[in-house]
Enzyme design. Structure first.
Site, PDB file in Angstrom:
ATOM      1  N   GLY A 182     -42.274  68.735  56.515  1.00 35.18           N
ATOM      2  CA  GLY A 182     -41.467  69.685  58.168  1.00 35.18           C
ATOM      3  C   GLY A 182     -41.805  70.851  57.365  1.00 35.18           C
ATOM      4  O   GLY A 182     -41.999  72.235  58.146  1.00 35.18           O
ATOM      5  N   ARG A 221     -38.502  49.630  67.876  1.00 32.87           N
ATOM      6  CA  ARG A 221     -39.671  50.826  68.177  1.00 32.87           C
ATOM      7  C   ARG A 221     -39.462  51.571  69.943  1.00 32.87           C
ATOM      8  O   ARG A 221     -39.514  52.451  70.605  1.00 32.87           O
ATOM      9  CB  ARG A 221     -40.641  50.031  67.558  1.00 32.87           C
ATOM     10  CG  ARG A 221     -42.021  50.922  67.881  1.00 32.87           C
ATOM     11  CD  ARG A 221     -43.219  50.780  67.519  1.00 32.87           C
ATOM     12  NE  ARG A 221     -44.147  52.048  68.124  1.00 32.87           N
ATOM     13  CZ  ARG A 221     -45.262  51.513  68.480  1.00 32.87           C
ATOM     14  NH1 ARG A 221     -45.663  50.075  68.744  1.00 32.87           N
ATOM     15  NH2 ARG A 221     -46.540  52.236  68.746  1.00 32.87           N
ATOM     16  N   HIS A 275     -53.377  66.811  63.294  1.00 28.06           N
ATOM     17  CA  HIS A 275     -54.244  66.097  61.807  1.00 28.06           C
ATOM     18  C   HIS A 275     -55.001  66.866  60.779  1.00 28.06           C
ATOM     19  O   HIS A 275     -55.788  67.812  61.513  1.00 28.06           O
ATOM     20  CB  HIS A 275     -55.151  65.140  62.415  1.00 28.06           C
ATOM     21  CG  HIS A 275     -55.479  63.985  62.057  1.00 28.06           C
ATOM     22  ND1 HIS A 275     -54.890  62.779  61.602  1.00 28.06           N
ATOM     23  CD2 HIS A 275     -56.861  63.585  61.079  1.00 28.06           C
ATOM     24  CE1 HIS A 275     -56.130  61.734  60.283  1.00 28.06           C
ATOM     25  NE2 HIS A 275     -57.018  62.451  60.663  1.00 28.06           N
ATOM     26  N   ASP A 279     -55.177  59.778  67.410  1.00 30.17           N
ATOM     27  CA  ASP A 279     -56.057  60.665  66.430  1.00 30.17           C
ATOM     28  C   ASP A 279     -57.569  60.911  67.325  1.00 30.17           C
ATOM     29  O   ASP A 279     -58.701  61.217  67.010  1.00 30.17           O
ATOM     30  CB  ASP A 279     -57.060  60.493  65.286  1.00 30.17           C
ATOM     31  CG  ASP A 279     -54.842  59.919  64.415  1.00 30.17           C
ATOM     32  OD1 ASP A 279     -54.508  60.758  64.537  1.00 30.17           O
ATOM     33  OD2 ASP A 279     -55.602  59.973  63.469  1.00 30.17           O
TER      34      ASP A 279
HETATM   35  C1  GRF Z   1     -49.561  67.150  58.084  1.00 28.25           C
HETATM   36  O1  GRF Z   1     -50.624  66.630  56.841  1.00 28.25           O
HETATM   37  C2  GRF Z   1     -49.944  66.766  59.100  1.00 28.25           C
HETATM   38  O2  GRF Z   1     -52.016  66.782  59.240  1.00 28.25           O
HETATM   39  C3  GRF Z   1     -50.239  64.947  59.144  1.00 28.25           C
HETATM   40  O3  GRF Z   1     -48.477  64.719  58.156  1.00 28.25           O
HETATM   41  C4  GRF Z   1     -48.944  66.170  57.895  1.00 28.25           C
HETATM   42  C5  GRF Z   1     -47.132  66.347  57.569  1.00 28.25           C
HETATM   43  O4  GRF Z   1     -46.583  67.859  56.971  1.00 28.25           O
HETATM   44  N1  GRF Z   1     -49.581  64.751  60.657  1.00 28.25           N
HETATM   45  P1  GRF Z   1     -45.640  68.548  57.338  1.00 28.25           P
HETATM   46  O5  GRF Z   1     -44.386  67.461  56.915  1.00 28.25           O
HETATM   47  O6  GRF Z   1     -45.663  69.584  58.182  1.00 28.25           O
HETATM   48  O7  GRF Z   1     -44.926  69.158  55.755  1.00 28.25           O
END
Ligand code: GRF
Length: 203
Positions: free
Chosen positions: A13, A66, A111, A151
């Protein structure tokens, strides 16, 4: 108008925290009305609780599978009044039923690569692939998310950074993550700006 947003999370997070901090400091005119997690007991949920933000986990096993879990998640997000859904480390593919229920509310995702390069990979696999490819640059992308696409939606904000000699997955992912935190705030700010009444008034 302060933009009401929902944030989807699954793990540590830090991107959620970047949004919380930007709002608190007055850099971002938005309000996080709900945090939805795909998993129970995540650090991201703890961050939401600490910040006093309504939150809930929607694990498929405890919510009828889901599709039912994601439909409930979308209904809850709509019920909380969100006008933007921000996927910030949300680790599940969202099913068509989620998008059907979320309707016209835009969904964006972050991403850790320069999409379309190194899409459809998760976590450290992205940075391993970048290093293995010998690419001289990488980066991060915030893009729109749509039903049936992974993506692949329209790019909202993208920023590049160099891959340095001697970079490891750890060093590279740390630098990319810092960029993620910046561009996620910028991306939400763009939607917030569009939500201002003056931005809707024709010149
Ligand atoms: C990030 O690198 C995001 O791009 C990817 O998952 C990771 C999440 O990191 N989709 P965080 O939970 O916000 O620290």
């Amino acid at each position: 108008m302060t933009l009401p947003i929902a944030v989807g999370v699954s793990g540590r997070g830090t991107n959620l925290q970047a949004l919380i901090d930007a709002i608190r400091s007055g850099r971002l005119d938005a309000r996080i009305v709900f945090v939805a997690s795909s998993r129970k007991s995540t650090p991201a949920l703890e961050r939401a609780v600490t910040a006093g933000i309504p939150c809930r986990a929607f694990p498929p096993a405890a919510n009828g599978g889901r599709e039912a879990a994601q439909t409930l998640m979308a209904a809850t997000i709509i019920g909380e009044g969100a006008e933007l859904v921000v996927l910030a480390g949300y680790d599940r593919v969202l099913c068509d039923a989620f998008f059907a229920r979320i309707g016209d509310v835009p969904v964006i995702n972050i991403h850790p690569s320069l999409l379309p390069a190194f899409g459809k990979l998760n976590g450290t696999a992205v940075h391993e692939a970048v290093l293995a490819s010998g690419a001289s640059k990488t980066g991060a992308t915030v893009h729109r998310a749509h039903a049936g696409m992974l993506d692949e939606g329209e790019i909202v904000v993208q920023r590049a950074l160099p891959v340095l000699p001697g970079d490891t997955v750890e060093t590279l992912s740390a630098r990319v993550l810092a960029v993620e935190h910046e561009i996620l705030v910028e991306a939400v700010a763009r939607f917030s700006e569009l939500a201002r009444p003056s931005a809707r008034t024709p010149a």
